[in-house]
Design a protein around this motif. Structure first.
Motif, mmCIF file in Angstrom:
data_model
loop_
_atom_site.group_PDB
_atom_site.id
_atom_site.type_symbol
_atom_site.label_atom_id
_atom_site.label_comp_id
_atom_site.label_asym_id
_atom_site.label_seq_id
_atom_site.Cartn_x
_atom_site.Cartn_y
_atom_site.Cartn_z
ATOM 1 N N GLY A 1 0.815 -1.213 0.000
ATOM 2 C CA GLY A 1 0.000 0.000 0.000
ATOM 3 C C GLY A 1 0.844 1.257 0.000
ATOM 4 N N TRP A 2 2.021 1.181 0.615
ATOM 5 C CA TRP A 2 2.924 2.339 0.601
ATOM 6 C C TRP A 2 3.541 2.517 -0.791
ATOM 7 C CZ3 TRP A 2 8.600 1.855 0.867
ATOM 8 C CH2 TRP A 2 9.226 3.103 0.790
ATOM 9 N N LEU A 3 3.978 1.403 -1.385
ATOM 10 C CA LEU A 3 4.641 1.493 -2.697
ATOM 11 C C LEU A 3 3.666 1.921 -3.790
ATOM 12 C CD1 LEU A 3 6.957 -1.634 -2.566
ATOM 13 C CD2 LEU A 3 7.648 0.763 -2.453
ATOM 14 N N VAL A 4 2.505 1.294 -3.835
ATOM 15 C CA VAL A 4 1.495 1.606 -4.859
ATOM 16 C C VAL A 4 0.203 1.974 -4.134
ATOM 17 C CG1 VAL A 4 0.199 0.749 -6.833
ATOM 18 C CG2 VAL A 4 2.541 -0.024 -6.455
ATOM 19 N N VAL B 1 9.870 13.825 3.943
ATOM 20 C CA VAL B 1 9.206 12.685 4.583
ATOM 21 C C VAL B 1 7.772 12.553 4.074
ATOM 22 C CG1 VAL B 1 8.371 11.801 6.800
ATOM 23 C CG2 VAL B 1 10.669 12.741 6.635
ATOM 24 N N GLY B 2 7.077 13.696 3.948
ATOM 25 C CA GLY B 2 5.711 13.660 3.436
ATOM 26 C C GLY B 2 5.648 13.120 2.016
ATOM 27 N N GLN B 3 6.545 13.607 1.170
ATOM 28 C CA GLN B 3 6.521 13.157 -0.230
ATOM 29 C C GLN B 3 6.986 11.714 -0.373
ATOM 30 O OE1 GLN B 3 8.679 16.011 -2.587
ATOM 31 N NE2 GLN B 3 6.997 17.480 -2.542
ATOM 32 N N LEU B 4 7.879 11.285 0.522
ATOM 33 C CA LEU B 4 8.343 9.889 0.482
ATOM 34 C C LEU B 4 7.192 8.919 0.724
ATOM 35 C CD1 LEU B 4 11.030 8.318 0.158
ATOM 36 C CD2 LEU B 4 11.180 8.273 2.647
ATOM 37 N N GLY B 5 6.147 9.403 1.409
ATOM 38 C CA GLY B 5 4.970 8.566 1.659
ATOM 39 C C GLY B 5 4.279 8.126 0.393
ATOM 40 N N ALA B 6 4.528 8.805 -0.717
ATOM 41 C CA ALA B 6 3.891 8.420 -1.986
ATOM 42 C C ALA B 6 4.526 7.179 -2.590
ATOM 43 C CB ALA B 6 3.948 9.578 -2.970
ATOM 44 N N GLY B 7 5.596 6.679 -2.009
ATOM 45 C CA GLY B 7 6.197 5.418 -2.443
ATOM 46 C C GLY B 7 6.831 5.495 -3.817
#
Lengths: 58, 139
Positions: free
Chosen positions: B28-31, B81-87
């Protein structure tokens, strides 16, 4: 791409409300109701804050 | 009474010990929405995917800023960190050089916020899939 400020608010509110509705409620009916509630709060809150800033300036 | 309580607790423990919740969280994190697809909730997964990918795409189209790690600025670290959440979406943005390194126009700041919030919403969606998989949230 250029969009108006209000269009940006509507798009932001729509997509964020969909995610909030799905993730914060368990039943589909309640998901829809909570999503609609979040959408109204997002848009209504923005309009209210906009009028507040207008009256502060004028 | 105690027997029925034990019988109810056993499936929950068996579910928790499996690797499905972790798989849902990482997928779910990656896609966006992949965790819900794994749990056979395709409508929820599709809606999450469309919403998060649309927010990220609009942010890129508005020439939003893609944050880099290790700039030393606290706000940049939080944005990263916020943008990294988009995987994988963030990985693609870095790989294909989408977005802009700096905000040049006023609307681009909205784009930056769209990208950050897309990442944060994706984390919420991945945690929701994890909670559904381990039984913490009723489906």
């Amino acid at each position: 791409m250029t969009i108006t400020h209000f269009t940006a608010v509507l798009l932001f509110a729509l997509f964020a409300s969909i995610v909030f509705g799905i993730t914060q409620r368990a039943e589909p009916k309640m998901m829809f109701r909570f999503g609609a509630f979040c959408f109204v709060l997002f848009v209504g809150g923005t309009i209210a804050a906009s009028w507040l800033m207008y009256f502060i300036k004028h | 009474m105690a027997t029925s309580a034990t019988a109810k607790a056993q499936p929950a423990r068996a579910t928790q010990s499996s690797s499905i919740p972790t798989l849902c969280l990482i997928a779910g994190w990656l896609v966006p929405g992949a965790g819900h697809f794994i749990l056979r909730k395709p409508i929820r997964g599709a809606l999450l995917f469309l919403s998060i990918v649309a927010m990220f795409t609009i942010g890129i189209a508005l020439e939003g800023k893609i944050y880099q790690p290790n700039t030393g600025d606290l706000l940049d670290i939080l944005g990263f960190v916020g943008q990294l959440g988009a995987g994988l979406l963030y990985a693609c943005a870095r790989l294909f050089d989408w977005g802009h390194p700096t905000v040049l126009v006023a609307v681009a700041d909205y784009g930056t916020k769209f990208i950050v919030v897309a990442g944060l919403l994706n984390i919420v969606a991945a945690v929701d899939a994890h909670s559904l998989a381990n039984g913490r949230k009723a489906s």
